[in-house]
Design a protein around this motif. Structure first.
Motif, PDB file in Angstrom:
ATOM      1  N   VAL A   1       0.839  -1.199   0.000  1.00  4.92           N
ATOM      2  CA  VAL A   1       0.000   0.000   0.000  1.00  4.92           C
ATOM      3  C   VAL A   1       0.876   1.251   0.000  1.00  4.92           C
ATOM      4  O   VAL A   1       0.673   2.173  -0.807  1.00  4.92           O
ATOM      5  CB  VAL A   1      -0.953   0.000   1.214  1.00  4.92           C
ATOM      6  CG1 VAL A   1      -1.684   1.335   1.317  1.00  4.92           C
ATOM      7  CG2 VAL A   1      -1.953  -1.140   1.111  1.00  4.92           C
ATOM      8  N   VAL A   2       1.848   1.302   0.888  1.00 11.12           N
ATOM      9  CA  VAL A   2       2.723   2.470   0.987  1.00 11.12           C
ATOM     10  C   VAL A   2       3.463   2.696  -0.326  1.00 11.12           C
ATOM     11  O   VAL A   2       3.583   3.828  -0.821  1.00 11.12           O
ATOM     12  CB  VAL A   2       3.711   2.295   2.158  1.00 11.12           C
ATOM     13  CG1 VAL A   2       4.779   3.389   2.131  1.00 11.12           C
ATOM     14  CG2 VAL A   2       2.976   2.304   3.486  1.00 11.12           C
ATOM     15  N   HIS A   3       3.954   1.602  -0.906  1.00 10.45           N
ATOM     16  CA  HIS A   3       4.704   1.722  -2.163  1.00 10.45           C
ATOM     17  C   HIS A   3       3.823   2.231  -3.294  1.00 10.45           C
ATOM     18  O   HIS A   3       4.216   3.124  -4.065  1.00 10.45           O
ATOM     19  CB  HIS A   3       5.309   0.365  -2.532  1.00 10.45           C
ATOM     20  CG  HIS A   3       5.946   0.342  -3.878  1.00 10.45           C
ATOM     21  ND1 HIS A   3       5.438  -0.372  -4.936  1.00 10.45           N
ATOM     22  CD2 HIS A   3       7.046   0.990  -4.368  1.00 10.45           C
ATOM     23  CE1 HIS A   3       6.190  -0.194  -5.994  1.00 10.45           C
ATOM     24  NE2 HIS A   3       7.175   0.625  -5.677  1.00 10.45           N
ATOM     25  N   ALA A   4       2.615   1.683  -3.413  1.00 13.04           N
ATOM     26  CA  ALA A   4       1.716   2.106  -4.487  1.00 13.04           C
ATOM     27  C   ALA A   4       1.332   3.578  -4.340  1.00 13.04           C
ATOM     28  O   ALA A   4       1.329   4.332  -5.324  1.00 13.04           O
ATOM     29  CB  ALA A   4       0.472   1.226  -4.504  1.00 13.04           C
ATOM     30  N   VAL A   5       1.032   3.997  -3.122  1.00 10.19           N
ATOM     31  CA  VAL A   5       0.681   5.399  -2.885  1.00 10.19           C
ATOM     32  C   VAL A   5       1.851   6.308  -3.248  1.00 10.19           C
ATOM     33  O   VAL A   5       1.680   7.350  -3.903  1.00 10.19           O
ATOM     34  CB  VAL A   5       0.250   5.615  -1.428  1.00 10.19           C
ATOM     35  CG1 VAL A   5       0.150   7.099  -1.104  1.00 10.19           C
ATOM     36  CG2 VAL A   5      -1.080   4.932  -1.151  1.00 10.19           C
ATOM     37  N   ARG A   6       3.030   5.909  -2.850  1.00  8.01           N
ATOM     38  CA  ARG A   6       4.230   6.707  -3.147  1.00  8.01           C
ATOM     39  C   ARG A   6       4.393   6.901  -4.656  1.00  8.01           C
ATOM     40  O   ARG A   6       4.672   8.003  -5.138  1.00  8.01           O
ATOM     41  CB  ARG A   6       5.444   5.991  -2.555  1.00  8.01           C
ATOM     42  CG  ARG A   6       6.789   6.641  -2.807  1.00  8.01           C
ATOM     43  CD  ARG A   6       7.863   5.760  -2.194  1.00  8.01           C
ATOM     44  NE  ARG A   6       9.212   6.196  -2.521  1.00  8.01           N
ATOM     45  CZ  ARG A   6      10.298   5.471  -2.271  1.00  8.01           C
ATOM     46  NH1 ARG A   6      10.171   4.277  -1.683  1.00  8.01           N
ATOM     47  NH2 ARG A   6      11.493   5.913  -2.589  1.00  8.01           N
ATOM     48  N   ARG A   7       4.213   5.829  -5.421  1.00  7.65           N
ATOM     49  CA  ARG A   7       4.367   5.907  -6.865  1.00  7.65           C
ATOM     50  C   ARG A   7       3.292   6.787  -7.494  1.00  7.65           C
ATOM     51  O   ARG A   7       3.555   7.630  -8.351  1.00  7.65           O
ATOM     52  CB  ARG A   7       4.299   4.497  -7.449  1.00  7.65           C
ATOM     53  CG  ARG A   7       4.499   4.377  -8.924  1.00  7.65           C
ATOM     54  CD  ARG A   7       5.945   4.625  -9.316  1.00  7.65           C
ATOM     55  NE  ARG A   7       6.187   5.997  -9.729  1.00  7.65           N
ATOM     56  CZ  ARG A   7       7.334   6.640  -9.534  1.00  7.65           C
ATOM     57  NH1 ARG A   7       8.345   6.070  -8.915  1.00  7.65           N
ATOM     58  NH2 ARG A   7       7.482   7.881  -9.953  1.00  7.65           N
ATOM     59  N   LEU A   8       2.042   6.591  -7.085  1.00 12.27           N
ATOM     60  CA  LEU A   8       0.920   7.331  -7.655  1.00 12.27           C
ATOM     61  C   LEU A   8       1.011   8.819  -7.332  1.00 12.27           C
ATOM     62  O   LEU A   8       0.750   9.676  -8.192  1.00 12.27           O
ATOM     63  CB  LEU A   8      -0.397   6.752  -7.144  1.00 12.27           C
ATOM     64  CG  LEU A   8      -0.723   5.336  -7.652  1.00 12.27           C
ATOM     65  CD1 LEU A   8      -1.753   4.675  -6.724  1.00 12.27           C
ATOM     66  CD2 LEU A   8      -1.231   5.371  -9.077  1.00 12.27           C
ATOM     67  N   VAL A   9       1.385   9.150  -6.098  1.00 10.62           N
ATOM     68  CA  VAL A   9       1.513  10.555  -5.713  1.00 10.62           C
ATOM     69  C   VAL A   9       2.674  11.212  -6.455  1.00 10.62           C
ATOM     70  O   VAL A   9       2.577  12.368  -6.894  1.00 10.62           O
ATOM     71  CB  VAL A   9       1.678  10.668  -4.182  1.00 10.62           C
ATOM     72  CG1 VAL A   9       2.085  12.089  -3.786  1.00 10.62           C
ATOM     73  CG2 VAL A   9       0.384  10.285  -3.479  1.00 10.62           C
ATOM     74  N   ALA A  10       3.780  10.486  -6.627  1.00 13.00           N
ATOM     75  CA  ALA A  10       4.916  11.039  -7.357  1.00 13.00           C
ATOM     76  C   ALA A  10       4.543  11.340  -8.809  1.00 13.00           C
ATOM     77  O   ALA A  10       4.908  12.399  -9.356  1.00 13.00           O
ATOM     78  CB  ALA A  10       6.089  10.063  -7.306  1.00 13.00           C
TER      79      ALA A  10
END
Length: 387
Positions: free
Chosen positions: A162-171
């Motif tokens: 979850v943290v990784h996916a959010v990080r990618r999408l927000v970036a």
């Protein structure tokens, strides 16, 4: 292929979300079937699926200069990310590709806040009833948890995913939109025997027993929009961050807690029944002549029979928010319905006026979003609106 409501392609089979808010099981597959959930379908797949074990919601506001065309570019980019991450592949340009894991039931849901429909070219496309909610008398709203032009709801079995996916999408969104709030939550939809259960909030209540069953006509009528045009097969989402006063709740006796809710804490059954999904008997009285389900019990006031047949599809995520030695606990309440103004708002007003649980709860955040229909291979999120 057009999927029925509540279904998603997974590993060549069809995975169907069950009514109890439990796990997704693949028809005709062994118990150890893949937990990969396809991003494709008529509807965004997480909506009808059970609440994820771990989730993060991120609201973003559009950057100055982000117009309809730029929003379309962001949706194409996010669709590429979602397709890769759902399959356990790193998104293009991923700086931590080793964190892209498969078989973790990762889903991403995307939505648009009311202000998106002020952009030139979108003003006539606003779904009916998509307006900011009025402030209720028991609300104690904080800007830190309210509003937003876009929302991402990322869920998975694994919190790192979850943290990784959010990080990618927000970036990837940075040229177009910036985060304004983040909320993280968790949910347990599995019983001690490994079978699906409805799940409990931090008051100890079984939460969501009265939901319509995904894949049924009742669910479809409750959740999916039938508007002609781009929003057909979409839905709306209300996010309410509800602070729970666990200390004063714990001062109540068990019978007082059950009377406030109208359901038994042990099983989630109505206090007039024996099993969780028994119908409420709203006329039944005890030996002293009192209504067993009190006039102000949450179960009575929220029941569709006392709301002119109005229904919603509710989900929840428990949360804790620590600041030093201080802990805030609560529920991220998620309500899905075809029409916020026609379905959710009358129910909210009724609960605000009389719900017994108001004594131990305060809503501190609120937001509303239109969730576009799903997308298929070769297309992208919200292409019906932005193409």
């Amino acid at each position: 292929m057009r999927l029925r409501a509540g279904a998603a392609v997974t590993g060549g089979a069809v995975a169907v979300a069950n009514n109890a808010g439990g796990s997704v099981e693949a028809a005709g597959s062994p118990a150890a079937a893949s937990r990969e959930i396809s991003p494709y379908g008529v509807h965004q797949p997480a909506i009808a699926a059970p609440s994820p074990k771990h989730a993060e919601l991120v609201a973003l506001n559009l950057q100055s200069g982000t117009d309809k065309a730029a929003l379309g570019r962001l949706m194409r980019l996010w669709s590429t990310d979602v397709t890769a991450l759902s399959a356990g592949r790193p998104a293009p340009g991923d700086t931590a590709p080793e964190l892209a894991l498969g078989n973790v039931a990762l889903t991403v849901t995307v939505g648009f806040g009311p202000r998106v429909f002020l952009l030139p070219g979108l003003t006539a496309k606003r779904p009916r009833g998509l307006d900011e909610l009025p402030v209720m008398s028991h609300d104690r709203l904080q800007p830190a948890w309210s509003g937003g032009d876009l929302v991402l709801l990322v869920g998975a079995d694994d919190p790192v995913s979850v943290v990784h996916a959010v990080r990618r999408l927000v970036a990837d969104a940075a040229p177009f939109a910036r985060p304004v709030w983040r909320q993280t939550g968790f949910w347990n939809g599995t019983g001690p025997d490994g079978k699906p259960v409805t799940g409990r909030n931090l008051f100890g209540q079984v939460d969501g027993s009265g939901n319509p069953t995904p894949g049924t006509p009742e669910f479809d009528q409750t959740v999916w929009s039938d508007e002609p045009g781009w929003f057909t097969d979409g839905t709306t989402l209300v996010v309410r961050r509800i602070k729970l006063n666990l200390d004063t709740w714990d001062e109540l006796t068990r019978s007082e807690q059950e009377r406030a809710v109208g359901r038994k804490l042990s099983t989630g059954a109505p206090v007039t029944g024996t099993a969780e999904h028994d119908e409420l008997d709203l006329e039944k009285r005890d030996a002293d002549g009192r209504l067993m389900i009190a006039e102000n019990a949450h179960a009575r006031l929220s029941h569709h029979s006392t709301n002119d047949g109005r229904r919603i599809f509710r989900k929840g995520l428990n949360y804790v928010h620590d600041t030093g030695a201080t802990r805030e606990s609560g529920l991220i309440f998620l309500s899905y319905q075809a029409d916020i103004a026609g379905q959710f708002l009358p129910l909210l007003a009724r609960l605000d006026a009389a719900d017994a649980l108001n004594e131990w709860t305060n809503t501190i955040g609120t937001a509303v979003f239109a969730l576009p229909p799903g997308f298929e291979q070769g297309t992208w999120l919200a292409h019906q609106l932005l193409d």
